[in-house]
Write an enzyme that holds these catalytic residues in place. Structure first.
Site, PDB file in Angstrom:
ATOM      1  N   ILE A  93      13.531  -8.966  -1.393  1.00  0.00           N
ATOM      2  CA  ILE A  93      14.510  -8.293  -2.246  1.00  0.00           C
ATOM      3  C   ILE A  93      15.794  -9.111  -2.237  1.00  0.00           C
ATOM      4  O   ILE A  93      16.329  -9.438  -1.173  1.00  0.00           O
ATOM      5  CB  ILE A  93      14.816  -6.875  -1.734  1.00  0.00           C
ATOM      6  CG1 ILE A  93      13.554  -6.011  -1.747  1.00  0.00           C
ATOM      7  CG2 ILE A  93      15.913  -6.225  -2.569  1.00  0.00           C
ATOM      8  CD1 ILE A  93      13.727  -4.671  -1.051  1.00  0.00           C
ATOM      9  N   CYS A 136      -3.864   6.754   2.837  1.00  0.00           N
ATOM     10  CA  CYS A 136      -4.208   7.802   1.886  1.00  0.00           C
ATOM     11  C   CYS A 136      -3.202   8.940   1.965  1.00  0.00           C
ATOM     12  O   CYS A 136      -2.127   8.813   2.523  1.00  0.00           O
ATOM     13  CB  CYS A 136      -5.606   8.349   2.208  1.00  0.00           C
ATOM     14  SG  CYS A 136      -6.847   7.066   2.489  1.00  0.00           S
ATOM     15  N   ASP A 179     -12.695   2.878   9.235  1.00  0.00           N
ATOM     16  CA  ASP A 179     -12.111   3.041  10.562  1.00  0.00           C
ATOM     17  C   ASP A 179     -11.917   4.515  10.905  1.00  0.00           C
ATOM     18  O   ASP A 179     -11.935   4.896  12.078  1.00  0.00           O
ATOM     19  CB  ASP A 179     -10.771   2.308  10.650  1.00  0.00           C
ATOM     20  CG  ASP A 179      -9.782   2.783   9.597  1.00  0.00           C
ATOM     21  OD1 ASP A 179     -10.128   2.755   8.401  1.00  0.00           O
ATOM     22  OD2 ASP A 179      -8.661   3.192   9.954  1.00  0.00           O
TER      23      ASP A 179
END
EC number: 6.3.5.4
Length: 671
Positions: free
Chosen positions: A301, A2, A104
């Site tokens: 990539i 977050c 968590d």
């Protein structure tokens, strides 16, 4: 995973503006698009906010942060992941703890209440940054994980302290000043930063493995910083001799890495893997496939340059594990087309467009519905995989070798380091007196950047350049290093310690990691940086990390059964995007950006660079008399010049508080 933000005012009666907290969350919506929350604690002058990317406990109402404890005296905002949290939850529940969510994150509140912060930190395993306010003690703690995988910034204002996961979060607060420091500008141009610093005046980072405590007493805030963990190699004389049984270390590395991978597969959403052609990501994919016994989604990539492209080996590994393989192929002009947007997220300059490539890859991961990938970052740091480590091992750790063997080593280094010269290795030997005094030699990993000083200093605008007359960048960096972690250590250990404290935290985990991953709401989990694995890796003798011409020897042997033979035998490859000078289309894309950001008008408006010196640098780059090594170095410097001008555009010229309010309105996020 977050984004967090918050305010701690000196005056407890001065409540933070709720909409300001919401705006701070909104401007990092990319870190947490699944929901937001905020809380202002009455009569404390404290407020936190949070933008959520739901990975553990997908119930948005139940798992919304910030979290308050039951008695209402603790406030928590957390970014990151804690592993092994189910065991901790079960143990706490047996002690009488009652959890509000299945997240968590909530374990921090219950641990802190029972055992205090010091013991709480010893229990936490993973990548994390969190803020915890304790009303009983009237103190706030800003905590960052051991390696600095997750970012956390803070700044003092006239009213108090503002913190957040990104610089733009701080700048969304109207009281936070947005201006370069002269030293910060200089370090942006030479790539390597002073640990704990940023480009901007007064804005600091919580150092990896540290806690910043902000204590309020009699209307005053006192800031203190304490270290709870460090990279602690044994004393050189404590290592066993060359005749040690290497099997125990091979088995130990395998055991600890498998455990780290298994923990990082924990999620309530699908988990994929980044896959290059290196043994690090291939090992992670192989272990993930074995642990889950399913087809793992792997992302690679691919570059349009054979010298830099690793897709053939990645494809071989994907086929061997039965992975669902997704390859993103990039052309020369793709990278600079997205350079400006990438700098918005990195919030610092980048010397190579690999950061742009990683940004574009996380975009594709997001588009196919994945939020989590395991990555191979940290392996080179633990097991001495970079060319700089081989060079330092040769120069400072192999004094006992006969001349014939030293000559063979020298020839090997010259052969293998061509792609790295001018970027990851200095063109010529550079000596920093401060580093020599601190640790006995100047590590090869900082030499290419410190040696850019003679190019970078004339580029700085005269008024700022004069402030740097007596400034010693090497000394500023060396002074941040803990001498007790260097004294008595093997030269290879000292070199690895410096890299971990500088390039890993300031480059690989920022513009090569969290910032370009979370730009597209994608959480990266570097299993090698599990601290249990790291602490074991620190005990591996140097001669088993680099053995003969094989870097990461002990890891190779531990993963031998997983790796294709070509990869097992392969030497370290340069995982970088092709520099601008290698492709005419790419160079034209650079010049197009320069027309916008390095024009006379743009340079003089920003007041950061000297326009004549900028022009001289471009002329030098285009000169046929310049060697390839110098072109590589100039490529990096030009990227940095563009970077500082773009940073000025994004964060000084732009009204960031107004932009944050606009984002909140667009999202419908309101207090």
């Amino acid at each position: 995973m977050c984004g967090i933000a918050g305010i701690f005012n000196r005056d407890a009666s001065q409540a933070p503006q709720a909409q300001t907290l919401v705006n701070m969350a909104a401007i990092m919506h990319h870190r947490g698009p699944d929901g937001f929350g905020y809380h202002v604690m009455p009569n404390t002058g404290v407020g936190f906010s949070h933008a959520r990317l739901s990975i553990i406990d997908l119930n948005e109402d139940r798992a919304r942060q910030p979290f308050l404890n039951k008695s209402g005296n603790l406030l928590l905002a957390h970014n990151g992941e804690f592993y092994d949290f189910k065991r901790i939850r079960a143990d706490l529940t047996a002690q009488g703890a009652r959890f509000h969510s299945k997240s968590d994150s909530e374990i921090v509140l219950h641990l802190f209440e029972r055992v205090g912060l010091e013991r709480t930190l010893s229990e936490l395993r993973g990548e994390f940054a969190f803020a915890l306010y304790d009303q009983t003690d009237d103190a706030m703690y800003l905590v960052r994980d051991r390696f600095g995988i997750k970012p956390l910034y803070y700044v003092e204002t006239d009213d108090g302290v503002v913190f957040g996961s990104e610089l733009k979060v701080l700048f969304a607060h109207p009281s936070v000043k947005r201006e370069f420091s002269s030293e910060g500008l200089y370090h942006q141009l030479i790539q390597v930063m002073v640990p704990g610093s940023t480009a901007f005046a007064g804005v600091k980072q919580v150092a990896p493995g540290h806690v910043v405590k902000i204590q309020r007493q009699n209307g005053k805030l006192t800031l203190s910083e304490d270290k709870y963990w460090d990279v602690n190699f044994p004393q050189a004389h404590e290592y066993p001799g060359d005749d040690v049984d290497e099997t125990q270390y091979i088995e130990g590395v395998r055991k600890h890495l498998l455990e780290a991978v298994q923990h990082r597969l924990t999620a309530d959403v699908p988990v994929g893997c980044y896959l290059s052609g290196g043994i690090d990501s291939c090992a992670i994919l192989g272990l993930s496939a074995a642990a889950t016994q399913t087809s793992v989604k792997a992302f690679t990539i691919g570059f349009d340059s054979d010298e830099y492209d690793e897709t053939p080996i990645a494809q071989e590994m994907a086929e061997a594990t039965g992975a669902d393989h997704h390859i993103m192929r990039l052309n020369a002009d793709d990278l600079y087309d997205h350079f400006v947007k990438t700098i918005w997220h990195t919030e610092r300059t980048i010397y190579n467009t690999l950061g742009v490539a990683k940004y574009l890859m996380s975009q594709q991961v997001n588009q196919v519905g994945y939020k989590v990938v395991l990555t191979g970052e940290g392996s080179d740091e633990l097991f001495a995989g970079y060319p700089a480590f081989r060079k330092d091992m040769f120069l400072h750790g192999l004094d006992h070798l006969p001349d014939s063997e030293r000559k063979a080593w020298q020839e090997l280094l010259e052969k293998n380091n061509k792609l790295f010269k001018g970027a990851m290795l200095a063109r010529e030997e550079f000596v920093s007196p401060a580093f020599n005094a601190k640790m006995g030699f100047t590590p090869s990993c900082v030499q290419p950047w410190l040696s850019c000083g003679e190019i970078a200093l004339p580029l700085i605008a005269k008024a700022r350049r004069e402030k740097l007359t007596d400034y010693d960048a090497g000394k500023a960096i060396a002074e941040t290093l803990d001498e007790t972690m260097l004294k008595g250590r093997h030269p290879l250990d000292r070199a690895q310690y410096v890299w971990i404290k500088t390039m890993l935290e300031g480059q690989i985990l920022t513009w090569g990691g969290d910032r370009v991953d979370m730009a597209n709401s994608m959480e990266a989990r570097p299993a090698f940086l599990d601290h249990h694995l790291a602490e074991y890796a620190f005990t591996v003798p140097p001669h088993l990390r680099i053995k003969g011409n094989k870097e990461k020897y002990v890891l190779r042997e531990a993963m031998k059964g997983l790796l294709p033979e070509t990869l097992y035998k392969r030497e370290k490859f340069a995982f970088m995007a092709p520099p601008a000078h290698t492709d005419p289309k790419k160079w034209q894309a650079v010049l197009k950006l320069a027309e916008q950001f390095l024009s006379k008008e743009a340079v003089e408006e920003a007041g950061l660079l000297d326009f004549e010196a900028v022009q001289t640098t471009f002329a030098r780059h285009e000169s046929e008399a310049v060697s390839i090594d110098e072109k590589v170095q100039l490529d990096a410097v030009i990227n940095h010049m563009l970077g500082v001008q773009i940073l000025h555009h994004h964060f000084v010229k732009t009204d960031v508080p107004q932009l944050a309010q606009q984002r909140a309105n667009e999202l419908g996020w309101h207090a």
